[in-house]
Design a protein around this motif. Sequence first.
Motif, mmCIF file in Angstrom:
data_model
loop_
_atom_site.group_PDB
_atom_site.id
_atom_site.type_symbol
_atom_site.label_atom_id
_atom_site.label_comp_id
_atom_site.label_asym_id
_atom_site.label_seq_id
_atom_site.Cartn_x
_atom_site.Cartn_y
_atom_site.Cartn_z
ATOM 1 N N ASP A 1 6.638 -74.866 96.337
ATOM 2 C CA ASP A 1 6.296 -75.370 95.012
ATOM 3 C C ASP A 1 5.708 -76.783 95.110
ATOM 4 O O ASP A 1 4.785 -77.123 94.376
ATOM 5 N N LEU B 1 2.185 -76.342 96.300
ATOM 6 C CA LEU B 1 1.354 -75.808 95.209
ATOM 7 C C LEU B 1 1.045 -76.889 94.176
ATOM 8 O O LEU B 1 -0.057 -76.973 93.662
ATOM 9 N N ARG C 1 -2.664 -78.184 93.455
ATOM 10 C CA ARG C 1 -3.244 -77.980 92.143
ATOM 11 C C ARG C 1 -3.962 -79.221 91.634
ATOM 12 O O ARG C 1 -5.011 -79.126 90.997
ATOM 13 N N PRO D 1 -6.682 -73.775 95.989
ATOM 14 C CA PRO D 1 -5.743 -72.652 95.996
ATOM 15 C C PRO D 1 -4.882 -72.658 97.255
ATOM 16 O O PRO D 1 -5.242 -73.287 98.256
ATOM 17 N N VAL D 2 -3.751 -71.994 97.181
ATOM 18 C CA VAL D 2 -2.829 -71.914 98.307
ATOM 19 C C VAL D 2 -2.597 -70.458 98.668
ATOM 20 O O VAL D 2 -2.294 -69.636 97.803
ATOM 21 N N THR D 3 -2.778 -70.149 99.938
ATOM 22 C CA THR D 3 -2.496 -68.807 100.452
ATOM 23 C C THR D 3 -1.185 -68.868 101.211
ATOM 24 O O THR D 3 -1.044 -69.663 102.134
ATOM 25 N N ILE E 1 7.586 -70.291 91.155
ATOM 26 C CA ILE E 1 8.010 -69.750 92.464
ATOM 27 C C ILE E 1 9.454 -70.125 92.800
ATOM 28 O O ILE E 1 10.081 -69.465 93.635
ATOM 29 N N THR E 2 9.999 -71.140 92.142
ATOM 30 C CA THR E 2 11.385 -71.521 92.442
ATOM 31 C C THR E 2 12.390 -70.700 91.627
ATOM 32 O O THR E 2 13.586 -70.819 91.848
ATOM 33 N N VAL F 1 -1.968 -62.759 101.038
ATOM 34 C CA VAL F 1 -1.662 -62.951 99.623
ATOM 35 C C VAL F 1 -1.881 -64.414 99.252
ATOM 36 O O VAL F 1 -1.374 -65.310 99.931
ATOM 37 N N THR F 2 -2.661 -64.630 98.214
ATOM 38 C CA THR F 2 -2.882 -65.981 97.689
ATOM 39 C C THR F 2 -2.059 -66.126 96.423
ATOM 40 O O THR F 2 -2.226 -65.339 95.494
ATOM 41 N N ILE F 3 -1.166 -67.107 96.393
ATOM 42 C CA ILE F 3 -0.280 -67.258 95.246
ATOM 43 C C ILE F 3 -0.695 -68.442 94.387
ATOM 44 O O ILE F 3 -0.961 -69.529 94.889
ATOM 45 N N VAL G 1 0.552 -70.549 90.772
ATOM 46 C CA VAL G 1 1.684 -70.720 89.872
ATOM 47 C C VAL G 1 1.168 -71.176 88.503
ATOM 48 O O VAL G 1 0.498 -72.199 88.397
ATOM 49 N N LEU H 1 -6.672 -70.517 86.727
ATOM 50 C CA LEU H 1 -6.433 -69.798 87.978
ATOM 51 C C LEU H 1 -7.211 -68.479 88.011
ATOM 52 O O LEU H 1 -7.668 -68.053 89.083
ATOM 53 N N THR I 1 -10.610 -69.278 89.168
ATOM 54 C CA THR I 1 -10.672 -69.450 90.624
ATOM 55 C C THR I 1 -10.717 -68.095 91.333
ATOM 56 O O THR I 1 -11.459 -67.907 92.295
ATOM 57 N N GLN J 1 -13.698 -66.562 93.806
ATOM 58 C CA GLN J 1 -13.396 -66.072 95.149
ATOM 59 C C GLN J 1 -13.650 -64.572 95.275
ATOM 60 O O GLN J 1 -13.407 -64.001 96.319
#
Lengths: 328, 328
Positions: free
Chosen positions: A84, A87, A91, A96-98, B74-75, B97-99, B101, B112, B115, B119
């Motif tokens: 988190d 992320l 942000r 982006p985060v993979t 995510i938490t 996997v690209t996450i 939040v 998001l 984005t 992509q």
Amino acid sequence: MNMAQRRTTIKDVAEAAGVGVATVSRVLSGGSASAETRERVLAATARLDYRPSALGRNLRQQRSGGIGLLVPDITDSFYARLADGVLSCARSYGEPVTIGVTGDDPEREAELIGTLIEQSMDRVIAVPSGDGETWAPALRAGLNVVFADRQVRDDVPGVVADDRAGVRTAVEYLVALGHKKIAFLARHGQSQRVAAFTDTLASLGLPADPELVVHARASRDSAYAAAAGLLQHRADLTAVLTGGNMLGEATVLAARELHVRIPRDVSLIMFDDVPWAELCSPPLTVIAQPAQDVGYRAAELVLRQGRRPRTVTLPTELIVRASCGPRR
Amino acid sequence: MNMAQRRTTIKDVAEAAGVGVATVSRVLSGGSASAETRERVLAATARLDYRPSALGRNLRQQRSGGIGLLVPDITDSFYARLADGVLSCARSYGEPVTIGVTGDDPEREAELIGTLIEQSMDRVIAVPSGDGETWAPALRAGLNVVFADRQVRDDVPGVVADDRAGVRTAVEYLVALGHKKIAFLARHGQSQRVAAFTDTLASLGLPADPELVVHARASRDSAYAAAAGLLQHRADLTAVLTGGNMLGEATVLAARELHVRIPRDVSLIMFDDVPWAELCSPPLTVIAQPAQDVGYRAAELVLRQGRRPRTVTLPTELIVRASCGPRR
DNA sequence: CATGTTCATGGAAACGATTCCATCATGCTT
DNA sequence: AAGCATGATGGAATCGTTTCCATGAACATG
């Protein structure tokens, strides 16, 4: 990609604005253009609802934007918080985060590193699972790597919590309460925490019993078995320090099932603070580590790469609640 | 990308194997090639340690491999488990996997989504934050979307847990214990759970008091304030049902601080089962939802897209522990 | 006035992989 | 023997963006 309408390209914008594609690209990326040209391009961009394709950009620039993050287990609150933090920082940079999950398995980690290389994901944050050799291909391929939570290579920068100080403080606290038989329940990869444990005992003149250092694998079942085994076979035990929140959880559960009372029979300190630590009965004494800060700082580091390798160490903190008592 | 050694390309492999680049591509992707040619190409690939560039592939194919996943937080253990299910399924297909939040904020969600469109991330799983209109651009752009946990559009497939049955069972259980003043502590976006709550009360002939349905925002502070407010201002309250694990946590904390005893003064059922629910004192009665299965099934659905939109509903389960008692 | 510098602009090349389409060789059928 | 189908192969085009480099215009300096 389903055959929806054809995507608007930079050529469409250039034509609509009456300029060349190089000019559109420059306008959108802040390069030099006259005010009038800029206006025309931005108007055409809005009118056509143009979105640059990251695919074209990535190939031309030979890199994928964004950050690759590898953690051992996303359901472990510590790593979720760390993620988190990453992320959150990413942000604010629009990156982006993979996320990949290694299962704390070096083989799986190597696979995921391979994927990152294929994607030319040149900014990577990882909680490393192995001894650091796994990362040689990534470094060779020129990826900018920052380790989080564990530091396994001198030539890679990192952000870690101060394990040693945290464990030392906890051990000193338990010894001050009169405890002499203190166990350390560790997960694999926590050699630094184990070393801090044994070193602190030695510095306090207490014999370190190797059988009171127990290792568990990453799963909940393994954690529970290790904790239960310890509580059952060492009746002389008066205190337990656990290397992470999952081990703390397992210890509480095992104690409850074996009718071992915390803190009356066994005192407990858990490494890592999680929201439920307070909900426990009794509320757990913990070594709090700044998971989110670790993640956030790691992201800052990797996004501002260019510095020489160095490791940032963030402080831990003993939070005394109600799971420790005087030696019985 | 740092200027490490130049990357091996498909041209290098073709030259080393004495074939054309089309043949190399075909060999590596399982297309037609003679056994001898195949052997030569694979040997050259291994000798040169060649890794295809995802950048070139993505642009040519007009799509990014992998799955985009958007979750609110995510938490939150529920979403972490859901994400873990997605990751687990994706891994067996070799898909990264690209996450992202969303913070349960429709505006952030829209960003998001933008984005993801840039992509060309054509497979997306999302716990939607808004009313579904936000997803129009994604659908227009041809992205394959699967919703998880919440279903906000008829034209998008989804995987959800059976909220209604879970809430109904819990309410019936509380009513059977004699409770009449039951509150529902909900997070925004849980209208279906709220509806199931009020509908079940109505079907049991109990008056539904609108003031006993309280909404909290997604943060822990907001959850705590809502729970504390409820416990303080409604002394007639004998039971609380919370819409998620964070709200359950907040309720336990607030009860503890306000010296409200669970279950003696107020019974508590929490929607969602998390490991710490058992560690609580008393262990919490919960409506368990299969977070990981939701994620796993959603990933299966999106990876096998081509079906007509439908929503898969997975069962919830009331797990009775010790946080409920007869009405006082 | 001549020369040099700076800014703005655009055509073309580059990036690495996939895929299209043409060609050849071989085997089978009539 | 002729025609057709199939498998294997390779050159070239494609994808969308960025960036290189050449050119022209305007301005400043000696």
